[in-house]
Design a protein around this motif. Structure first.
Motif, PDB file in Angstrom:
ATOM      1  N   PHE A   1       6.590  -0.780  -1.589  1.00 23.09           N
ATOM      2  CA  PHE A   1       5.438  -0.890  -0.689  1.00 23.09           C
ATOM      3  C   PHE A   1       5.864  -1.330   0.712  1.00 23.09           C
ATOM      4  O   PHE A   1       5.353  -0.816   1.702  1.00 23.09           O
ATOM      5  N   VAL A   2       6.791  -2.265   0.804  1.00 25.04           N
ATOM      6  CA  VAL A   2       7.277  -2.702   2.112  1.00 25.04           C
ATOM      7  C   VAL A   2       7.962  -1.547   2.824  1.00 25.04           C
ATOM      8  O   VAL A   2       7.694  -1.269   4.000  1.00 25.04           O
ATOM      9  N   GLY A   3       8.843  -0.844   2.120  1.00 28.89           N
ATOM     10  CA  GLY A   3       9.547   0.281   2.720  1.00 28.89           C
ATOM     11  C   GLY A   3       8.618   1.392   3.148  1.00 28.89           C
ATOM     12  O   GLY A   3       8.775   1.974   4.233  1.00 28.89           O
TER      13      GLY A   3
ATOM     14  N   ALA B   1      -3.368   7.088   0.594  1.00 30.56           N
ATOM     15  CA  ALA B   1      -2.880   8.058  -0.389  1.00 30.56           C
ATOM     16  C   ALA B   1      -1.939   7.385  -1.381  1.00 30.56           C
ATOM     17  O   ALA B   1      -1.996   7.638  -2.579  1.00 30.56           O
ATOM     18  N   MET B   2      -1.087   6.523  -0.874  1.00 28.47           N
ATOM     19  CA  MET B   2      -0.153   5.803  -1.752  1.00 28.47           C
ATOM     20  C   MET B   2      -0.911   4.937  -2.753  1.00 28.47           C
ATOM     21  O   MET B   2      -0.630   4.965  -3.954  1.00 28.47           O
ATOM     22  N   LEU B   3      -1.881   4.200  -2.276  1.00 25.05           N
ATOM     23  CA  LEU B   3      -2.658   3.340  -3.176  1.00 25.05           C
ATOM     24  C   LEU B   3      -3.496   4.156  -4.157  1.00 25.05           C
ATOM     25  O   LEU B   3      -3.584   3.824  -5.333  1.00 25.05           O
ATOM     26  N   THR B   4      -4.105   5.224  -3.672  1.00 20.99           N
ATOM     27  CA  THR B   4      -4.962   6.041  -4.527  1.00 20.99           C
ATOM     28  C   THR B   4      -4.165   6.707  -5.637  1.00 20.99           C
ATOM     29  O   THR B   4      -4.533   6.635  -6.808  1.00 20.99           O
ATOM     30  N   PHE B   5      -3.067   7.365  -5.275  1.00 19.49           N
ATOM     31  CA  PHE B   5      -2.285   8.054  -6.292  1.00 19.49           C
ATOM     32  C   PHE B   5      -1.557   7.093  -7.223  1.00 19.49           C
ATOM     33  O   PHE B   5      -1.164   7.473  -8.322  1.00 19.49           O
TER      34      PHE B   5
END
Length: 140
Positions: free
Chosen positions: A35-37, A62-66
């Protein structure tokens, strides 16, 4: 602080043995690195695109949703996208499979993927910073 509560909930509800607890702790750090990267990577888009706040927010969403969907829903090209452009596969499928089956291969793949995203994010940030500072000097 949140990681502390998640770790306590895992210990309280799952009651893991030492191997599962160590693997869970390591994979939690791995996902945090991812997540940091990814946030560094998406935030660094501003160096190249100018004001890209809306695009950055879309990538993060999008990252959180998927990451909330099980990886078994996706096949083929979509799965490739979920491990490259939106690396949510390293958040959901690999760590969960590593914990479920005590698979060292899945754990190593999750850590390698997270480390890669972190290193790419740092590289893009420093490249963008160098580009930004050199353009600043040219304008003076």
């Amino acid at each position: 602080m949140i990681a502390f509560w998640i770790w306590n909930l895992f210990v309280f509800f799952v009651k893991p043995d030492a191997v599962h607890l160590a693997l869970f702790t390591g994979l939690t750090v791995s996902v945090a690195m991812l997540f940091v990267g990814f946030n560094i990577l998406t935030g660094s888009l501003s160096f190249y695109l100018g004001n890209s706040e809306g695009l950055i927010q879309q990538w993060r969403n999008a990252m959180l949703t998927f990451s909330t969907y099980p990886a078994t829903l996706f096949e083929g090209t979509v799965k490739l996208v979920l491990y490259t452009l939106i690396p949510s596969g390293f958040v959901t499928y690999l760590p969960i499979e590593a914990l479920r089956s005590l698979s060292l291969i899945h754990a190593v793949l999750a850590v390698v993927g997270s480390t890669t995203v972190l290193l790419v994010g740092a590289g893009v940030f420093y490249q963008g910073l160098r580009r930004y500072s050199s353009e600043n000097l040219m304008q003076m």
